[in-house]
Structures are given as C-alpha cells and as structure tokens.
Design a protein around this motif. Structure first.
Motif, PDB file in Angstrom:
ATOM      1  N   GLU A 173       0.851  -1.197   0.000  1.00 36.56           N
ATOM      2  CA  GLU A 173       0.000   0.000   0.000  1.00 36.56           C
ATOM      3  C   GLU A 173       0.885   1.244   0.000  1.00 36.56           C
ATOM      4  N   SER A 174       1.257   1.685  -1.195  1.00 34.93           N
ATOM      5  CA  SER A 174       2.121   2.852  -1.327  1.00 34.93           C
ATOM      6  C   SER A 174       2.075   3.320  -2.775  1.00 34.93           C
ATOM      7  N   ASP A 175       2.915   4.303  -3.115  1.00 32.95           N
ATOM      8  CA  ASP A 175       3.059   4.755  -4.487  1.00 32.95           C
ATOM      9  C   ASP A 175       4.533   4.742  -4.851  1.00 32.95           C
ATOM     10  N   HIS A 176       4.802   4.934  -6.126  1.00 35.39           N
ATOM     11  CA  HIS A 176       6.161   4.777  -6.638  1.00 35.39           C
ATOM     12  C   HIS A 176       7.169   5.696  -5.954  1.00 35.39           C
ATOM     13  N   TRP A 177       6.761   6.928  -5.627  1.00 34.42           N
ATOM     14  CA  TRP A 177       7.713   7.893  -5.092  1.00 34.42           C
ATOM     15  C   TRP A 177       7.854   7.820  -3.581  1.00 34.42           C
ATOM     16  N   SER A 178       6.944   7.171  -2.907  1.00 26.80           N
ATOM     17  CA  SER A 178       6.987   7.095  -1.444  1.00 26.80           C
ATOM     18  C   SER A 178       7.397   5.730  -0.924  1.00 26.80           C
ATOM     19  N   VAL A 179       7.453   4.740  -1.794  1.00 30.55           N
ATOM     20  CA  VAL A 179       7.571   3.363  -1.322  1.00 30.55           C
ATOM     21  C   VAL A 179       8.881   3.081  -0.587  1.00 30.55           C
ATOM     22  N   LEU A 180       9.989   3.686  -1.014  1.00 31.09           N
ATOM     23  CA  LEU A 180      11.277   3.350  -0.400  1.00 31.09           C
ATOM     24  C   LEU A 180      11.328   3.717   1.076  1.00 31.09           C
ATOM     25  N   GLY A 181      10.595   4.739   1.476  1.00 33.56           N
ATOM     26  CA  GLY A 181      10.597   5.148   2.876  1.00 33.56           C
ATOM     27  C   GLY A 181       9.394   4.638   3.651  1.00 33.56           C
ATOM     28  N   SER A 182       8.638   3.746   3.072  1.00 35.37           N
ATOM     29  CA  SER A 182       7.398   3.306   3.697  1.00 35.37           C
ATOM     30  C   SER A 182       7.616   2.104   4.617  1.00 35.37           C
ATOM     31  N   SER A 183       6.828   2.063   5.676  1.00 36.92           N
ATOM     32  CA  SER A 183       6.873   0.905   6.567  1.00 36.92           C
ATOM     33  C   SER A 183       6.306  -0.328   5.874  1.00 36.92           C
ATOM     34  N   ALA A 184       5.393  -0.112   4.924  1.00 38.11           N
ATOM     35  CA  ALA A 184       4.818  -1.237   4.183  1.00 38.11           C
ATOM     36  C   ALA A 184       5.899  -1.994   3.426  1.00 38.11           C
ATOM     37  N   LEU A 185       6.843  -1.256   2.815  1.00 37.47           N
ATOM     38  CA  LEU A 185       7.931  -1.920   2.106  1.00 37.47           C
ATOM     39  C   LEU A 185       8.848  -2.648   3.083  1.00 37.47           C
ATOM     40  N   GLY A 186       9.161  -2.002   4.213  1.00 37.06           N
ATOM     41  CA  GLY A 186      10.011  -2.655   5.202  1.00 37.06           C
ATOM     42  C   GLY A 186       9.431  -3.969   5.681  1.00 37.06           C
ATOM     43  N   ASP A 187       8.132  -3.975   5.954  1.00 42.69           N
ATOM     44  CA  ASP A 187       7.475  -5.202   6.404  1.00 42.69           C
ATOM     45  C   ASP A 187       7.496  -6.263   5.303  1.00 42.69           C
ATOM     46  N   ALA A 188       7.210  -5.840   4.083  1.00 41.60           N
ATOM     47  CA  ALA A 188       7.168  -6.792   2.971  1.00 41.60           C
ATOM     48  C   ALA A 188       8.539  -7.393   2.705  1.00 41.60           C
ATOM     49  N   LEU A 189       9.581  -6.554   2.721  1.00 41.18           N
ATOM     50  CA  LEU A 189      10.931  -7.067   2.472  1.00 41.18           C
ATOM     51  C   LEU A 189      11.381  -8.016   3.579  1.00 41.18           C
ATOM     52  N   GLY A 190      11.029  -7.703   4.821  1.00 42.91           N
ATOM     53  CA  GLY A 190      11.390  -8.594   5.909  1.00 42.91           C
ATOM     54  C   GLY A 190      10.834  -9.987   5.697  1.00 42.91           C
ATOM     55  N   GLU A 191       9.571 -10.064   5.293  1.00 45.97           N
ATOM     56  CA  GLU A 191       8.942 -11.358   5.067  1.00 45.97           C
ATOM     57  C   GLU A 191       9.485 -12.042   3.809  1.00 45.97           C
ATOM     58  N   GLU A 192       9.617 -11.275   2.741  1.00 41.77           N
ATOM     59  CA  GLU A 192      10.031 -11.870   1.479  1.00 41.77           C
ATOM     60  C   GLU A 192      11.498 -12.321   1.498  1.00 41.77           C
ATOM     61  N   LEU A 193      12.357 -11.568   2.164  1.00 42.38           N
ATOM     62  CA  LEU A 193      13.768 -11.961   2.232  1.00 42.38           C
ATOM     63  C   LEU A 193      13.950 -13.219   3.079  1.00 42.38           C
ATOM     64  N   ASP A 194      13.171 -13.344   4.141  1.00 46.48           N
ATOM     65  CA  ASP A 194      13.224 -14.577   4.937  1.00 46.48           C
ATOM     66  C   ASP A 194      12.833 -15.775   4.083  1.00 46.48           C
ATOM     67  N   ALA A 195      11.757 -15.613   3.319  1.00 50.04           N
ATOM     68  CA  ALA A 195      11.314 -16.706   2.450  1.00 50.04           C
ATOM     69  C   ALA A 195      12.302 -16.944   1.318  1.00 50.04           C
ATOM     70  N   LEU A 196      12.948 -15.873   0.847  1.00 54.48           N
ATOM     71  CA  LEU A 196      13.878 -15.993  -0.273  1.00 54.48           C
ATOM     72  C   LEU A 196      15.113 -16.817   0.108  1.00 54.48           C
ATOM     73  N   ARG A 197      15.540 -16.703   1.352  1.00 59.42           N
ATOM     74  CA  ARG A 197      16.717 -17.477   1.766  1.00 59.42           C
ATOM     75  C   ARG A 197      16.474 -18.972   1.603  1.00 59.42           C
ATOM     76  N   SER A 198      15.309 -19.428   1.952  1.00 61.31           N
ATOM     77  CA  SER A 198      15.013 -20.856   1.802  1.00 61.31           C
ATOM     78  C   SER A 198      14.851 -21.218   0.340  1.00 61.31           C
ATOM     79  N   ARG A 199      14.312 -20.319  -0.461  1.00 61.62           N
ATOM     80  CA  ARG A 199      14.164 -20.592  -1.893  1.00 61.62           C
ATOM     81  C   ARG A 199      15.508 -20.630  -2.607  1.00 61.62           C
TER      82      ARG A 199
END
Length: 263
Positions: A235-261
C-alpha cells in the motif's frame, strides 16, 4: 502534435497545488496552459544530451565488476557459483541483484546480455546472482495486453511518447522492454528465484502510467517459463515506497522466504 497535447493533458494533476509550491498565485486556466506548454516542450526535446540506455547498462556493469573484484576488501562475503567460503567447489551464489524504478529496468535487461558480462570477465548472471529482487520497477516500455489477450485500454501512442520523451526519438525504438522479452520466451533469463514488489497506486491513480509498472504481469510470465517468482503488492506509491513501513514489512517477510528458496 495531437498525441503530445493529449500526453501533456493526461499527465496533468494537482496543477493548483504545484503552483502553490512554486509560490505563484495564478488562475486555473493560466496554470493549465503553462504546464501544458512545458510538457509539450519536454516531449519535443526529450532525450537530448541525456545518457543513453547503453550508458546506463554500462554503469551498472562497471559497478558489479568493481564489487566482484574488490569483494574481500569491501568485506562482502557473497559466493560465486561453484565456490564455497573456503574457495572450494560446491557453493551457490548468495548475491541478490535487482533495483528500484529504472534501476530495475536496467537490471532486468543486463541479465539477458551475456556479452556485457563476458566483456568484463565476469561469470554469467546465474553464477553470480542467487536471486533477483525488484521494487516498483519499470518493466514495460511498450504497450501490452492482459494475460488473457484482451486489450487493457493502454494506448500505444501514450507509451511511445513517454519513452521518446525520456530517451529521445531516435533511441526510443532500441530501448528493451523486459516484460515483452519474457513474454516472447525469455531465452537466456537466469533461472533463479525472483521477488517483485509493486505498489497498489504506482502513479497516484493515473492508470495510463501504470503501463510501465508491470511487476505482477512480469512475475506471472516468469512463472509460465518455470522460473520461481513471487509478486508482492504494498500500500504505497512509486515515489513514497522506499521510505514506507509497508515496504520494510514486505521485504522482511520476502527476504526470509527468499533465503530458503535460494537453498
């Protein structure tokens, strides 16, 4: 000329707010006309004096070459395919390649250019990268249709004019479109796990501009090629996403899953 005028009109939004930021108190008609003329001028002179797409690719490849050549001095502990931490065979690459916005566009094209890697005596992308990660990337520089073949309502002229404005009229035709390359078969694409993070409102609801941000469609196309790919919307837009908590939460989850993949 009509296409350019329509392009400028489509890009207009919040013109009164823009003029307030500039400290000017002008009427709506004057604001509209001034911004319209400015955007038409940008379309007309677009790309003059700017770096070419090949220059952008070269800059990224030079950065990768420097990083690989100096990984010990830089304290980078990633492995290259066939290596282990002790320098023996059997390891898997642990470097994640990717990018944000146009950086994602460049990255998605260089991984399909083995000549760029060979010219710098680098291993191929599949031996260097253990995964690919893109955040709100530009993955389509041409109009496209939906997965079912139905038209999406994205006019070709609009996409073409924006690309010409950015890269110039002569160079625009040679700018690669990663989505189309994958839809055409994806020959040579690295078979490594992918994560694509897109925004629910990339350009503040201007759906015409969503043409360029095709993360979900790109991920689906990779899946059809048998390449492990996940799409995540935030839930963000292109210019705000890098500083958003939504991206931080998503990356935390996706990177954890990516390590196993990555294995």
């Amino acid at each position: 000329l009509l296409a350019r005028l329509l392009l400028a009109g489509a890009l207009l939004g919040g013109s009164s707010a823009w003029f307030e930021l500039c400290g000017r108190d002008v009427g709506g008609g004057e604001a509209f006309g001034t911004i319209l003329a400015t955007l038409v001028l940008l379309v007309h002179i677009g790309g003059r004096g700017c770096a070419s797409f090949g220059d952008m690719q070269g800059d990224v490849m030079d950065a990768i070459q420097f990083m690989v050549a100096n990984r010990e001095r830089l304290g980078l502990e990633f492995q290259i395919g066939g290596e282990t931490a002790g320098g023996k065979g059997g390891g898997r690459p642990r470097l994640i390649l990717g990018g944000y916005s146009s950086g994602g566009h460049v990255c998605a094209t260089i991984v399909r250019r083995p000549d760029l890697w060979g010219d710098r005596l680098l291993p191929p992308p599949s031996d260097l990268a253990g995964a690919m990660l893109y955040v709100s990337p530009v993955l389509a520089t041409r109009a496209w249709t939906g997965s079912g073949g139905a038209g999406t309502g994205r006019p070709t002229w609009f996409t073409d004019e924006v690309v010409r404005m950015v890269f110039g009229r002569r160079a625009a035709a040679s700018v690669p479109s990663p989505l189309h390359e994958v839809l055409d078969g994806g020959d040579g694409h690295p078979d490594v796990p992918h994560v694509l993070v897109g925004c629910r409102n990339e350009v503040f609801g201007l759906t015409l501009m969503d043409t360029f941000f095709a993360s979900e469609e790109y991920s689906d196309a990779l899946d059809k090629l048998g390449i492990d790919s996940r799409y995540r919307s935030v839930e963000s837009d292109h210019w705000s996403v890098l500083g958003s908590s939504a991206l931080g939460d998503a990356l935390g989850e996706e990177l954890d899953a990516l390590r196993s993949r990555m294995g």
